[in-house]
Design a protein around this motif. Structure first.
Motif, mmCIF file in Angstrom:
data_model
loop_
_atom_site.group_PDB
_atom_site.id
_atom_site.type_symbol
_atom_site.label_atom_id
_atom_site.label_comp_id
_atom_site.label_asym_id
_atom_site.label_seq_id
_atom_site.Cartn_x
_atom_site.Cartn_y
_atom_site.Cartn_z
ATOM 1 N N TRP A 89 0.834 -1.201 0.000
ATOM 2 C CA TRP A 89 0.000 0.000 0.000
ATOM 3 C C TRP A 89 0.872 1.256 0.000
ATOM 4 O O TRP A 89 0.564 2.226 -0.692
ATOM 5 N N VAL A 90 1.924 1.203 0.795
ATOM 6 C CA VAL A 90 2.838 2.353 0.855
ATOM 7 C C VAL A 90 3.461 2.605 -0.509
ATOM 8 O O VAL A 90 3.514 3.742 -0.994
ATOM 9 N N GLY A 91 3.920 1.533 -1.146
ATOM 10 C CA GLY A 91 4.550 1.672 -2.454
ATOM 11 C C GLY A 91 3.600 2.224 -3.495
ATOM 12 O O GLY A 91 3.961 3.115 -4.278
ATOM 13 N N ILE A 92 2.375 1.724 -3.523
ATOM 14 C CA ILE A 92 1.381 2.179 -4.507
ATOM 15 C C ILE A 92 1.034 3.655 -4.263
ATOM 16 O O ILE A 92 0.958 4.453 -5.209
ATOM 17 N N ALA A 93 0.814 4.010 -3.008
ATOM 18 C CA ALA A 93 0.452 5.390 -2.679
ATOM 19 C C ALA A 93 1.571 6.354 -3.062
ATOM 20 O O ALA A 93 1.318 7.413 -3.671
ATOM 21 N N MET A 94 2.807 6.008 -2.717
ATOM 22 C CA MET A 94 3.930 6.889 -3.040
ATOM 23 C C MET A 94 4.142 6.988 -4.546
ATOM 24 O O MET A 94 4.470 8.062 -5.075
ATOM 25 N N ALA A 95 3.948 5.887 -5.262
ATOM 26 C CA ALA A 95 4.118 5.894 -6.713
ATOM 27 C C ALA A 95 3.081 6.795 -7.380
ATOM 28 O O ALA A 95 3.407 7.587 -8.271
#
Length: 455
Positions: free
Chosen positions: A169-175
């Motif tokens: 989730w963190v990766g998707i949000a930051m991307a």
């Protein structure tokens, strides 16, 4: 070790030839940069000098200021911090010089938008386009490592440990957030950076000072520990060779270089996109950036860790920093470090996407190639949040070295131009101040005459 020592060597040469500009003119550097942040400037097609500096600091103020300092202490001992300072002060001359050259050889597009960086002044230095192409390729490739994979990995790990947020989730949000900013180009990145960077710096500074201010009487002992370890009897007994390859020097210089990015040629790309009044005046931002990044931020982190006395209890850098802050701030420390890491990481992701795009554009990349780069960059942000890619991280360090290699050589080849621009800047500054004093004296005489007439 060859790369960090080459930074020290080039930094030493520049320091001598520029008459210690980072020491003798440190006050002037702050006055001519941060002291004029709120002065009115004509709007141009490029970034403002402050936006350029915020963008460059966004890349430098990454997770290295939190976890990286802890890693330095674990690997090199307290003495590593002293050599981090040494690399910082010599690195100031390097960063000043490369930013100066970026503005000196700045180019403008048909619509007047400025661009600059090593891609342009390397051609002037070597009289060939090959070093510039080599640098641009290395920079574009390195942006995926130091800019996206490592940063998103650190942010996802911190948020997972503190709040249990799933890494994906963190990766998707930051991307997604990064892509929204990236589509606006460097001007949008600069606008976001000038808001995020001061905020995250002040928040982290406040947390560190909350720990340190009540314990000021203990700080002399901390600095004594750093100095004693930097010049330990073990290093001295090994002779000059042993001292030069000692763990404290080796780790401290390496971390100092990679936290402030002096010599890598990355920051000049941001500053080369600024509507700068003069090359040397813009170069002063390089001195200020290194001072804020390494001398201030990294030292604060190191002081908190050393005050906690926890070097022997942890083997992971991020965990050590959290443990140190938790000892003084209680249970909220993990959340504080996680949020700080997240902001530091996101700003670095944005900044390095800017560097990668600029490098590709210098290679005459078409619009389709830039779009493909952005999509790949966003995907790498997600990938870094989920997987541990140690091999890629080591490759990134190697690519950083490849970026610095031609850049450092160009600084030496173009040293006469750096000296000339510096001398002209200070001559003009001196004339301006003399003129200001004369105008002030004339004004005072006029006021006295008017007072006499009234009397």
């Amino acid at each position: 070790m060859a790369f960090p020592l080459s930074i020290l060597l080039v930094g030493g040469i520049l320091t001598v030839r520029l008459k210690g500009v980072q020491f003798t003119r440190l006050g002037t550097a702050f006055k001519e940069t941060l002291g004029k942040v709120f002065s009115r400037r004509e709007k141009g097609r490029g970034l403002s000098p402050f936006q350029a500096s915020a963008t460059a600091l966004a890349g430098a103020l990454g997770t290295g200021n939190i976890a990286g300092v802890a890693v330095s202490l674990l690997a090199g001992g307290p003495g590593a911090i002293f050599w981090m300072w040494v690399s910082a002060f010599l690195g100031m001359a390097v960063k000043y010089s490369e930013i100066l050259l970026a503005v000196r050889f700045q180019r403008r597009d048909k619509d007047g938008t400025p661009s600059g960086g090593p891609m342009f002044y390397l051609t002037q230095a070597y009289r060939s386009e090959l070093p510039a192409v080599f640098f641009a390729g290395s920079c574009a490739a390195a942006s995926f490592g130091i800019g996206s994979l490592t940063q998103s990995g650190a942010a996802s790990e911190a948020l997972w440990a503190a709040f249990g947020v799933p890494r994906l989730w963190v990766g998707i949000a930051m991307a997604l957030l990064a892509l929204l900013v990236m589509v606006g180009g460097i001007r949008r990145i600069g606008a976001v950076a000038e808001r995020i960077v001061p905020m995250m710096g002040i928040v982290y500074l406040g947390g560190a000072l909350l720990v340190l201010l009540p314990r000021l009487q203990e700080l002399p002992g901390v600095f004594s520990l750093i100095l004693n370890d930097a010049f330990s009897p073990q290093a001295a007994s090994s002779g000059v060779l042993g001292w030069l390859t000692g763990r404290a020097l080796r780790v401290g210089v390496s971390r100092g270089v990679f936290t402030n990015e002096a010599g890598m040629g990355s920051a000049p790309i941001a500053h080369g996109s600024a509507d700068a009044p003069s090359p040397a005046g813009e170069g002063f931002w390089g001195i200020v950036e290194v001072f804020l990044d390494t001398v201030i931020m990294c030292t604060l982190t190191a002081a908190v860790i050393l005050l906690s006395g926890g070097l022997s209890g942890e083997t992971d850098g991020a965990a050590l920093t959290v443990t140190a802050f938790r000892q003084f701030l209680g249970g909220g420390a993990a959340g504080f470090i996680a949020v700080s890491t997240c902001f530091f990481a996101f700003s670095s992701i944005l900044c390095w996407s800017c560097y990668g795009e600029a490098a590709l554009k210098s290679l005459s990349a078409k619009k389709g190639a830039i779009t493909a780069y952005r999509l790949l960059y966003g995907a790498s942000v997600v990938l870094g949040a989920v997987f541990q890619l140690e091999t890629v991280f080591r490759l990134s360090d190697f690519l950083n070295f490849l970026m610095a290699l031609p850049n450092l050589g160009a600084l030496l080849l173009l040293l006469p131009i750096i000296e000339q621009e510096t001398a002209e800047y200070f001559n003009n500054l001196h004339k301006k101040r003399l003129g200001s004093k004369k105008d002030k004296a004339k004004f005072n005489i006029k006021r006295r005459k008017q007072a006499i007439k009234k009397a």
